[in-house]
Design a protein around this motif. Structure first.
Motif, mmCIF file in Angstrom:
data_model
loop_
_atom_site.group_PDB
_atom_site.id
_atom_site.type_symbol
_atom_site.label_atom_id
_atom_site.label_comp_id
_atom_site.label_asym_id
_atom_site.label_seq_id
_atom_site.Cartn_x
_atom_site.Cartn_y
_atom_site.Cartn_z
ATOM 1 N N ILE A 1 42.530 74.856 53.241
ATOM 2 C CA ILE A 1 43.747 75.811 53.668
ATOM 3 C C ILE A 1 44.832 75.598 52.729
ATOM 4 C CG2 ILE A 1 45.552 76.020 55.347
ATOM 5 C CD1 ILE A 1 43.366 75.414 57.629
ATOM 6 N N ALA A 2 45.366 74.307 52.418
ATOM 7 C CA ALA A 2 46.354 74.026 51.509
ATOM 8 C C ALA A 2 45.938 74.720 50.131
ATOM 9 C CB ALA A 2 46.614 72.625 51.260
ATOM 10 N N TYR A 3 44.595 74.434 49.580
ATOM 11 C CA TYR A 3 44.354 75.042 48.187
ATOM 12 C C TYR A 3 44.475 76.423 48.192
ATOM 13 C CZ TYR A 3 42.381 74.645 43.808
ATOM 14 O OH TYR A 3 42.213 74.494 42.410
ATOM 15 N N SER A 4 44.016 77.191 49.487
ATOM 16 C CA SER A 4 44.196 78.645 49.386
ATOM 17 C C SER A 4 45.477 78.984 49.466
ATOM 18 C CB SER A 4 43.381 78.874 50.797
ATOM 19 O OG SER A 4 41.919 78.565 50.667
ATOM 20 N N ASP B 1 57.237 80.522 50.948
ATOM 21 C CA ASP B 1 56.715 80.284 52.301
ATOM 22 C C ASP B 1 55.306 79.905 52.202
ATOM 23 O OD1 ASP B 1 59.018 81.130 53.668
ATOM 24 O OD2 ASP B 1 58.586 83.326 53.513
ATOM 25 N N LEU B 2 54.511 80.232 51.421
ATOM 26 C CA LEU B 2 53.004 79.952 51.274
ATOM 27 C C LEU B 2 53.017 78.443 50.594
ATOM 28 C CD1 LEU B 2 51.529 83.338 49.873
ATOM 29 C CD2 LEU B 2 51.412 82.084 52.267
ATOM 30 N N PHE B 3 53.789 78.274 49.791
ATOM 31 C CA PHE B 3 53.897 76.735 49.348
ATOM 32 C C PHE B 3 54.252 75.843 50.589
ATOM 33 C CE2 PHE B 3 53.724 76.342 44.474
ATOM 34 C CZ PHE B 3 52.832 77.370 44.281
ATOM 35 N N ASN B 4 55.165 76.234 51.316
ATOM 36 C CA ASN B 4 55.389 75.325 52.362
ATOM 37 C C ASN B 4 54.324 75.166 53.398
ATOM 38 O OD1 ASN B 4 58.129 74.458 51.578
ATOM 39 N ND2 ASN B 4 58.995 76.303 52.155
ATOM 40 N N LYS B 5 53.569 76.149 53.774
ATOM 41 C CA LYS B 5 52.343 76.263 54.693
ATOM 42 C C LYS B 5 51.462 75.309 53.683
ATOM 43 C CE LYS B 5 52.921 80.742 56.890
ATOM 44 N NZ LYS B 5 52.450 81.914 57.110
ATOM 45 N N ALA B 6 51.444 75.328 52.595
ATOM 46 C CA ALA B 6 50.237 74.761 51.845
ATOM 47 C C ALA B 6 50.671 73.207 51.999
ATOM 48 C CB ALA B 6 50.107 74.833 50.407
ATOM 49 N N ASN C 1 43.042 84.857 51.869
ATOM 50 C CA ASN C 1 43.701 85.213 53.033
ATOM 51 C C ASN C 1 42.478 84.957 54.213
ATOM 52 O OD1 ASN C 1 46.416 85.849 52.786
ATOM 53 N ND2 ASN C 1 46.028 87.769 51.693
ATOM 54 N N SER C 2 41.434 85.617 54.208
ATOM 55 C CA SER C 2 40.095 85.620 54.960
ATOM 56 C C SER C 2 39.585 84.168 54.954
ATOM 57 C CB SER C 2 39.006 86.289 54.652
ATOM 58 O OG SER C 2 39.412 87.742 54.449
ATOM 59 N N ALA C 3 39.669 83.403 53.914
ATOM 60 C CA ALA C 3 39.339 81.992 53.888
ATOM 61 C C ALA C 3 40.123 81.286 54.825
ATOM 62 C CB ALA C 3 39.430 81.502 52.650
ATOM 63 N N VAL C 4 41.405 81.399 54.841
ATOM 64 C CA VAL C 4 42.545 80.789 55.833
ATOM 65 C C VAL C 4 42.192 80.927 57.149
ATOM 66 C CG1 VAL C 4 44.916 80.641 56.308
ATOM 67 C CG2 VAL C 4 44.367 80.208 53.864
ATOM 68 N N LYS D 1 32.461 80.709 51.892
ATOM 69 C CA LYS D 1 32.113 82.466 51.080
ATOM 70 C C LYS D 1 33.271 83.092 50.804
ATOM 71 C CE LYS D 1 27.576 82.839 53.446
ATOM 72 N NZ LYS D 1 27.036 83.457 54.858
ATOM 73 N N ASP D 2 34.379 83.231 51.710
ATOM 74 C CA ASP D 2 35.475 83.878 51.289
ATOM 75 C C ASP D 2 36.183 83.208 50.210
ATOM 76 O OD1 ASP D 2 34.778 85.838 53.241
ATOM 77 O OD2 ASP D 2 35.962 84.745 54.706
ATOM 78 N N PHE D 3 36.168 81.796 50.163
ATOM 79 C CA PHE D 3 36.956 81.071 49.403
ATOM 80 C C PHE D 3 36.147 81.319 47.934
ATOM 81 C CE2 PHE D 3 38.002 77.145 46.796
ATOM 82 C CZ PHE D 3 39.671 77.399 47.196
ATOM 83 N N ASP D 4 35.126 81.274 47.957
ATOM 84 C CA ASP D 4 34.318 81.621 46.391
ATOM 85 C C ASP D 4 34.423 82.627 46.166
ATOM 86 O OD1 ASP D 4 33.643 78.737 46.574
ATOM 87 O OD2 ASP D 4 31.435 79.190 47.489
ATOM 88 N N ALA D 5 34.631 83.681 47.017
ATOM 89 C CA ALA D 5 34.819 85.066 46.501
ATOM 90 C C ALA D 5 36.341 85.306 46.194
ATOM 91 C CB ALA D 5 34.241 86.219 47.575
#
Length: 164
Positions: A87-90, A104-109, A65-68, A57-61
């Motif tokens: 998680i990677a896509y978010s 940093d976010l790309f490395n986490k992805a 951050n909440s989705a992760v 739901k969070d991802f679609d909205a």
């Protein structure tokens, strides 16, 4: 009778020593982590479906951050390919910028994408969602790696107005 008691004591000692060795190797930091690791080891691990549904739901909205956060709660052992892909896509969607991407976010992805591929047969993961631009983990990984490169084309002002 004496031999039976000795054999039983030896078996109990071996089981206990195996458990201690397993704890030493796994090094859980909490009882919840110990429980999760035991469930994974017993091959009965499943994600927490209510957290996953909330994450979708969070991802679609577009609240990535909440989705992760919800996805991490849904898959504490990081063993579910679909959850790790989202998680990677978010992180990818959070990290991409008009001029520069958040390294940093790309490395986490990339880390989440690697976990996704590690948990799938033959290291191939594809998702069937029409609304996603990237539908497989290999393509996402390539985009993330390319996004970490700094090239002169990333400074082109015409690229700043592309649809994101």
């Amino acid at each position: 009778m004496k031999t039976t008691i000795q054999i039983t004591g030896l078996v109990i000692t071996i089981i206990y020593a195996s458990f201690i060795a397993w704890l030493y190797v796994r090094r859980p930091t909490s009882l919840a982590e110990l429980k999760t690791q035991a469930i994974v080891q017993a091959n009965v691990y499943h994600i927490n479906q209510p957290n996953f549904d909330e994450a979708m739901k969070d991802f679609d909205a577009r609240d990535y951050n909440s989705a992760v956060g919800q996805l991490n709660l849904a898959d504490p052992a990081q063993k579910d390919s679909t959850t790790q892909y989202y998680i990677a896509y978010s992180y990818y969607l959070l990290g991409r910028g008009r001029i520069f991407n958040d390294e940093d976010l790309f490395n986490k992805a990339i880390e989440a994408d690697s976990r996704c591929l590690d948990n799938t047969p033959n290291h191939i993961f594809e998702i069937d969602r029409a609304d996603l631009e990237i539908k497989n983990a290999d393509t996402l990984r390539q985009k993330l790696i390319y996004g970490l490169k700094h090239t002169t084309s990333s400074l082109n002002p015409l690229n700043w107005f592309k649809k994101r």
